[in-house]
Design a protein around this motif. Sequence first.
Motif, PDB file in Angstrom:
ATOM      1  N   MET A   1     -16.923 148.466  45.191  1.00 49.52           N
ATOM      2  CA  MET A   1     -15.494 148.227  45.419  1.00 49.52           C
ATOM      3  C   MET A   1     -15.141 146.793  45.054  1.00 49.52           C
ATOM      4  SD  MET A   1     -12.568 149.243  46.521  1.00 49.52           S
ATOM      5  CE  MET A   1     -12.384 150.461  47.785  1.00 49.52           C
ATOM      6  N   ASN A   2     -14.130 146.644  44.249  1.00 52.71           N
ATOM      7  CA  ASN A   2     -13.668 145.306  43.897  1.00 52.71           C
ATOM      8  C   ASN A   2     -12.151 145.239  44.101  1.00 52.71           C
ATOM      9  OD1 ASN A   2     -12.279 146.071  41.329  1.00 52.71           O
ATOM     10  ND2 ASN A   2     -14.349 146.748  40.838  1.00 52.71           N
ATOM     11  N   LEU A   3     -11.625 144.030  43.945  1.00 56.16           N
ATOM     12  CA  LEU A   3     -10.214 143.822  44.251  1.00 56.16           C
ATOM     13  C   LEU A   3      -9.283 144.612  43.310  1.00 56.16           C
ATOM     14  CD1 LEU A   3      -9.165 142.134  46.548  1.00 56.16           C
ATOM     15  CD2 LEU A   3      -8.521 140.362  44.905  1.00 56.16           C
ATOM     16  N   PHE A   4      -9.699 144.765  42.042  1.00 56.51           N
ATOM     17  CA  PHE A   4      -8.864 145.501  41.077  1.00 56.51           C
ATOM     18  C   PHE A   4      -8.732 146.963  41.487  1.00 56.51           C
ATOM     19  CE2 PHE A   4     -10.957 142.167  38.423  1.00 56.51           C
ATOM     20  CZ  PHE A   4      -9.825 141.391  38.256  1.00 56.51           C
ATOM     21  N   ARG A   5      -9.881 147.528  41.847  1.00 58.13           N
ATOM     22  CA  ARG A   5      -9.901 148.929  42.273  1.00 58.13           C
ATOM     23  C   ARG A   5      -9.043 149.107  43.527  1.00 58.13           C
ATOM     24  NH1 ARG A   5     -13.676 152.970  44.289  1.00 58.13           N
ATOM     25  NH2 ARG A   5     -12.290 154.163  45.627  1.00 58.13           N
ATOM     26  N   PHE A   6      -9.213 148.192  44.490  1.00 59.87           N
ATOM     27  CA  PHE A   6      -8.448 148.263  45.733  1.00 59.87           C
ATOM     28  C   PHE A   6      -6.944 148.155  45.456  1.00 59.87           C
ATOM     29  CE2 PHE A   6      -6.609 146.104  49.529  1.00 59.87           C
ATOM     30  CZ  PHE A   6      -6.796 147.154  50.431  1.00 59.87           C
ATOM     31  N   ALA A   7      -6.585 147.192  44.598  1.00 64.52           N
ATOM     32  CA  ALA A   7      -5.166 147.029  44.247  1.00 64.52           C
ATOM     33  C   ALA A   7      -4.636 148.303  43.572  1.00 64.52           C
ATOM     34  CB  ALA A   7      -4.998 145.826  43.313  1.00 64.52           C
ATOM     35  N   GLY A   8      -5.455 148.902  42.715  1.00 64.15           N
ATOM     36  CA  GLY A   8      -5.061 150.135  42.043  1.00 64.15           C
ATOM     37  C   GLY A   8      -4.773 151.254  43.042  1.00 64.15           C
ATOM     38  N   ASP A   9      -5.668 151.428  43.988  1.00 65.24           N
ATOM     39  CA  ASP A   9      -5.491 152.495  44.978  1.00 65.24           C
ATOM     40  C   ASP A   9      -4.247 152.267  45.831  1.00 65.24           C
ATOM     41  OD1 ASP A   9      -7.759 153.782  44.093  1.00 65.24           O
ATOM     42  OD2 ASP A   9      -9.077 152.822  45.565  1.00 65.24           O
ATOM     43  N   ILE A  10      -4.045 151.002  46.219  1.00 61.01           N
ATOM     44  CA  ILE A  10      -2.877 150.690  47.048  1.00 61.01           C
ATOM     45  C   ILE A  10      -1.579 150.923  46.262  1.00 61.01           C
ATOM     46  CG2 ILE A  10      -1.642 148.806  48.228  1.00 61.01           C
ATOM     47  CD1 ILE A  10      -4.025 149.793  49.806  1.00 61.01           C
ATOM     48  N   LEU A  11      -1.565 150.511  44.985  1.00 61.87           N
ATOM     49  CA  LEU A  11      -0.381 150.734  44.150  1.00 61.87           C
ATOM     50  C   LEU A  11      -0.100 152.223  43.966  1.00 61.87           C
ATOM     51  CD1 LEU A  11      -1.020 147.955  41.522  1.00 61.87           C
ATOM     52  CD2 LEU A  11       1.051 148.152  42.912  1.00 61.87           C
ATOM     53  N   HIS A  12      -1.174 152.983  43.827  1.00 66.92           N
ATOM     54  CA  HIS A  12      -1.033 154.429  43.687  1.00 66.92           C
ATOM     55  C   HIS A  12      -0.362 155.010  44.939  1.00 66.92           C
ATOM     56  CE1 HIS A  12      -3.153 158.440  42.406  1.00 66.92           C
ATOM     57  NE2 HIS A  12      -1.850 158.485  42.293  1.00 66.92           N
ATOM     58  N   LEU A  13      -0.885 154.576  46.087  1.00 65.60           N
ATOM     59  CA  LEU A  13      -0.318 155.040  47.359  1.00 65.60           C
ATOM     60  C   LEU A  13       1.147 154.613  47.486  1.00 65.60           C
ATOM     61  CD1 LEU A  13      -0.718 156.411  50.064  1.00 65.60           C
ATOM     62  CD2 LEU A  13      -1.576 154.255  50.985  1.00 65.60           C
ATOM     63  N   LEU A  14       1.408 153.346  47.135  1.00 69.11           N
ATOM     64  CA  LEU A  14       2.782 152.832  47.207  1.00 69.11           C
ATOM     65  C   LEU A  14       3.736 153.649  46.337  1.00 69.11           C
ATOM     66  CD1 LEU A  14       2.681 148.925  47.141  1.00 69.11           C
ATOM     67  CD2 LEU A  14       3.735 150.414  48.857  1.00 69.11           C
ATOM     68  N   SER A  15       3.277 153.995  45.130  1.00 66.31           N
ATOM     69  CA  SER A  15       4.146 154.743  44.229  1.00 66.31           C
ATOM     70  C   SER A  15       4.539 156.077  44.867  1.00 66.31           C
ATOM     71  CB  SER A  15       3.456 154.966  42.875  1.00 66.31           C
ATOM     72  OG  SER A  15       2.394 155.884  42.996  1.00 66.31           O
ATOM     73  N   ILE A  16       3.553 156.746  45.461  1.00 67.39           N
ATOM     74  CA  ILE A  16       3.834 158.043  46.099  1.00 67.39           C
ATOM     75  C   ILE A  16       4.784 157.854  47.286  1.00 67.39           C
ATOM     76  CG2 ILE A  16       2.820 160.005  47.303  1.00 67.39           C
ATOM     77  CD1 ILE A  16       0.231 159.507  45.704  1.00 67.39           C
ATOM     78  N   LEU A  17       4.543 156.787  48.074  1.00 64.92           N
ATOM     79  CA  LEU A  17       5.384 156.542  49.245  1.00 64.92           C
ATOM     80  C   LEU A  17       6.823 156.213  48.845  1.00 64.92           C
ATOM     81  CD1 LEU A  17       3.034 154.607  51.703  1.00 64.92           C
ATOM     82  CD2 LEU A  17       3.701 157.016  51.726  1.00 64.92           C
ATOM     83  N   VAL A  18       6.986 155.454  47.757  1.00 65.42           N
ATOM     84  CA  VAL A  18       8.332 155.132  47.263  1.00 65.42           C
ATOM     85  C   VAL A  18       9.105 156.423  46.990  1.00 65.42           C
ATOM     86  CG1 VAL A  18       9.551 154.322  45.192  1.00 65.42           C
ATOM     87  CG2 VAL A  18       7.919 152.834  46.336  1.00 65.42           C
ATOM     88  N   LEU A  19       8.416 157.361  46.354  1.00 68.22           N
ATOM     89  CA  LEU A  19       9.055 158.626  46.007  1.00 68.22           C
ATOM     90  C   LEU A  19       9.389 159.440  47.251  1.00 68.22           C
ATOM     91  CD1 LEU A  19       9.755 159.701  43.253  1.00 68.22           C
ATOM     92  CD2 LEU A  19       7.725 161.133  43.355  1.00 68.22           C
ATOM     93  N   PHE A 155       6.881 152.860  37.339  1.00 68.55           N
ATOM     94  CA  PHE A 155       6.318 151.534  37.099  1.00 68.55           C
ATOM     95  C   PHE A 155       5.068 151.294  37.959  1.00 68.55           C
ATOM     96  CE2 PHE A 155       6.159 146.919  37.960  1.00 68.55           C
ATOM     97  CZ  PHE A 155       5.982 146.478  36.651  1.00 68.55           C
ATOM     98  N   LEU A 156       5.147 151.647  39.238  1.00 70.79           N
ATOM     99  CA  LEU A 156       3.992 151.466  40.132  1.00 70.79           C
ATOM    100  C   LEU A 156       2.813 152.330  39.705  1.00 70.79           C
ATOM    101  CD1 LEU A 156       5.796 151.350  43.613  1.00 70.79           C
ATOM    102  CD2 LEU A 156       4.482 149.497  42.561  1.00 70.79           C
ATOM    103  N   LEU A 157       3.110 153.553  39.254  1.00 72.95           N
ATOM    104  CA  LEU A 157       2.042 154.434  38.767  1.00 72.95           C
ATOM    105  C   LEU A 157       1.351 153.810  37.560  1.00 72.95           C
ATOM    106  CD1 LEU A 157       3.128 158.185  38.670  1.00 72.95           C
ATOM    107  CD2 LEU A 157       1.177 157.199  39.858  1.00 72.95           C
ATOM    108  N   GLY A 158       2.145 153.264  36.649  1.00 67.69           N
ATOM    109  CA  GLY A 158       1.583 152.619  35.464  1.00 67.69           C
ATOM    110  C   GLY A 158       0.737 151.411  35.832  1.00 67.69           C
ATOM    111  N   LEU A 159       1.229 150.666  36.819  1.00 62.77           N
ATOM    112  CA  LEU A 159       0.505 149.485  37.285  1.00 62.77           C
ATOM    113  C   LEU A 159      -0.837 149.886  37.918  1.00 62.77           C
ATOM    114  CD1 LEU A 159       1.689 146.711  36.929  1.00 62.77           C
ATOM    115  CD2 LEU A 159       2.391 146.712  39.329  1.00 62.77           C
ATOM    116  N   TYR A 160      -0.800 150.973  38.667  1.00 62.07           N
ATOM    117  CA  TYR A 160      -2.040 151.502  39.254  1.00 62.07           C
ATOM    118  C   TYR A 160      -3.066 151.781  38.167  1.00 62.07           C
ATOM    119  CZ  TYR A 160      -4.345 156.142  39.797  1.00 62.07           C
ATOM    120  OH  TYR A 160      -5.182 157.219  39.686  1.00 62.07           O
TER     121      TYR A 160
END
Lengths: 215, 10
Positions: A1-19, A155-160
């Motif tokens: 686990m690294n910070l990039f992966r963690f940020a990716g997962d959080i962004l993925h979750l955020l994108s779903i929550l935004v929707l 945008f958040l999905l793409g960032l993920y």
Amino acid sequence: MNLFRFAGDILHLLSILVLLLKIHATKSCAGISLKTQELYLAVFITRYLDLFWNFHSLYNSVFKVVYIGTTSMIVWYMRRHRNVKLTYDRDHDTFRYLFLVAPCAVLSLLINARYNLFEILWTFSIYLEAVAILPQLVLLQRTKNVDNLTGNYVFLLGLYRAFYILNWVYRFATEPGYSAWLVWISGLIQTGLYLDFFYYYVQAWKQSKKLQLPS
Amino acid sequence: KMGDEIHDEL
């Protein structure tokens, strides 16, 4: 686990929550592709089948349950909620499932790491995730006006996806023997699909005006 | 090896 992966997962979750929050708060799903949401649900279910017998980490298991749960809620809202379902843009969301599902199914039978049912389903989910955003992009393109939250979602999905690529680069550089060609190539294709949208999103943001896609 | 079959990314 690294910070990039963690940020990716959080962004993925955020994108779903935004929707989900957008639908919940406005009781409207205008501009959202049910096809894309159902494809993502299929992606999560086929990929996370192993939830019941493979335990990797609590982190992974929690995310798997949350992704399946939140995406199910979006699909439920769009199909079943008495007010929300009336706002679904059925006439423009006409992308055919079969155009995406069939090639991914065939490809996962031909190109996979191990020939067994669950590995093939996992591979299928990787291929399908790469293209599942297409119905949403087509819907945005057709309706032109993108409301802020739907724009933020894409945008958040793409960032993920972009953070997952950084994660692979990091892993490749730090983990001896790490390679995952199938996931890398699918991931690159998936991220590539967002580039055009990203361009217009950033342009609109720089000019601080409403996102509008070209004809 | 069983461990190899667990995909560690989401």
